[in-house]
Design an enzyme around this catalytic site. Structure first.
Site, PDB file in Angstrom:
ATOM      1  CG  HIS A  58      19.817  99.998  43.138  1.00 18.93           C
ATOM      2  ND1 HIS A  58      19.393  99.064  44.055  1.00 18.93           N
ATOM      3  CD2 HIS A  58      18.677 100.519  42.599  1.00 18.93           C
ATOM      4  CE1 HIS A  58      18.070  99.026  44.067  1.00 18.93           C
ATOM      5  NE2 HIS A  58      17.604  99.902  43.191  1.00 18.93           N
ATOM      6  CG  ASP A  62      12.865 102.050  46.430  1.00 14.49           C
ATOM      7  OD1 ASP A  62      13.713 102.478  45.634  1.00 14.49           O
ATOM      8  OD2 ASP A  62      12.281 100.962  46.274  1.00 14.49           O
ATOM      9  CG  ASP A 135      15.069  97.026  43.472  1.00 11.21           C
ATOM     10  OD1 ASP A 135      14.776  96.358  44.481  1.00 11.21           O
ATOM     11  OD2 ASP A 135      14.742  98.219  43.314  1.00 11.21           O
TER      12      ASP A 135
HETATM   13 ZN   LIG Z   1      15.599 100.072  42.312  1.00 11.20          ZN
END
Ligand SMILES: [Zn+2]
Length: 262
Positions: A58, A62, A135
């Site tokens: 995505h 980070d 995530d």
């Molecule tokens: Zn994320």
């Protein structure tokens, strides 16, 4: 020609609590979610590896922030979600697509797992039983819903929970202890969960990573895969967080509770 080496996955810690994943065979490497280029370059140098591909789940910095710097050193394909606009992505992917990394002898399939972001994807190595889920699913938890809806996230997590129980879950953060503390609050009578928390505490005290986890362990202990269990629903009803029978409402209430949990 030397015999092919078995593929392995190495965690490259970055920032406060990210894991960047390096998949390699002692010669070639692919990196998943290189939020920072410097630790990846250092690992490639010290292991004597040639970078062959970059895989993104995505758009968050980070996860994708190191792409431009890596591309300046390595002319490699960058795989990433078709549903997100990420600089450097040359191979946009959506569910059902396959990634064939011939140099590594690795095949990955792609799942759409929106929720944390709207175009988030996950990579599944069916032969190795590996999942790279960014995530979306964490050890003991799940990602915050920044762009997607609770209904989307429940569907995304259900796709991951349907993978074989021995699938290794390579998520992108070391959030396990805080996730499991919340999980115990949500399901205090789950013995698998309390023993998992104790084990994770010992691992962290020894400075070890608690990732990867497995799909089987997540199904037994992760409240975000267990929001339909009577034990979890009962806790939420007892403390006034749920007054609906709708599973998506239960998931949303659980995620809300976790957002404010300290
Ligand atoms: Zn994320």
């Amino acid at each position: 020609m030397s015999a092919p080496q078995a593929l392995q996955v190495t965690a490259i810690p970055a920032f406060a609590d990210n894991y960047l994943w390096l998949i390699h065979d002692q010669q070639h490497a692919a990196v998943v979610d290189p939020g920072d280029a410097a630790p990846i370059e250092a690992a490639l140098r010290s292991l004597g590896l040639k970078l062959n591909a970059i895989l993104l789940t995505h758009h968050h910095a980070d996860h994708a922030g190191g792409v431009a710097e890596l591309l300046a050193q390595w002319a490699v394909p960058v795989y990433g979600p078709a549903g997100e606009n990420i600089n450097g992505v040359s191979r946009p992917l959506r569910e059902g697509d396959r990634v064939d990394l011939t140099a590594l002898g690795l095949q990955l399939s792609v799942l759409d797992v929106p929720g944390h972001t709207s175009g988030h994807i996950a990579y599944v190595a069916a032969e190795q039983h590996w999942l790279f889920c960014g995530d979306t699913l964490f050890a003991g938890g799940c990602g915050r819903l920044f762009e997607g809806t609770p209904a989307q996230m429940t569907k995304s997590l259900a796709k991951l929970a349907a993978l074989p129980d021995d699938t290794l879950v390579y998520c992108a953060h070391e959030y396990t202890l805080s996730n499991l503390r919340f999980a115990v609050a949500a399901e205090p009578d789950n013995a698998d969960l309390t023993s998992r928390l104790a084990q994770a505490q010992q691992m962290r005290e020894r400075g070890e990573s608690t990732v990867p986890s497995t799909i089987g362990l997540e199904k037994r202990t992760n409240p975000f895969l267990r929001y339909r269990e009577p034990s979890v629903l009962q806790t939420m009803r007892a403390n006034g967080r749920l007054n609906s029978d709708d599973p998506v409402a239960a998931f949303a209430a659980l995620r809300e509770w976790k957002n404010g949990f300290r």
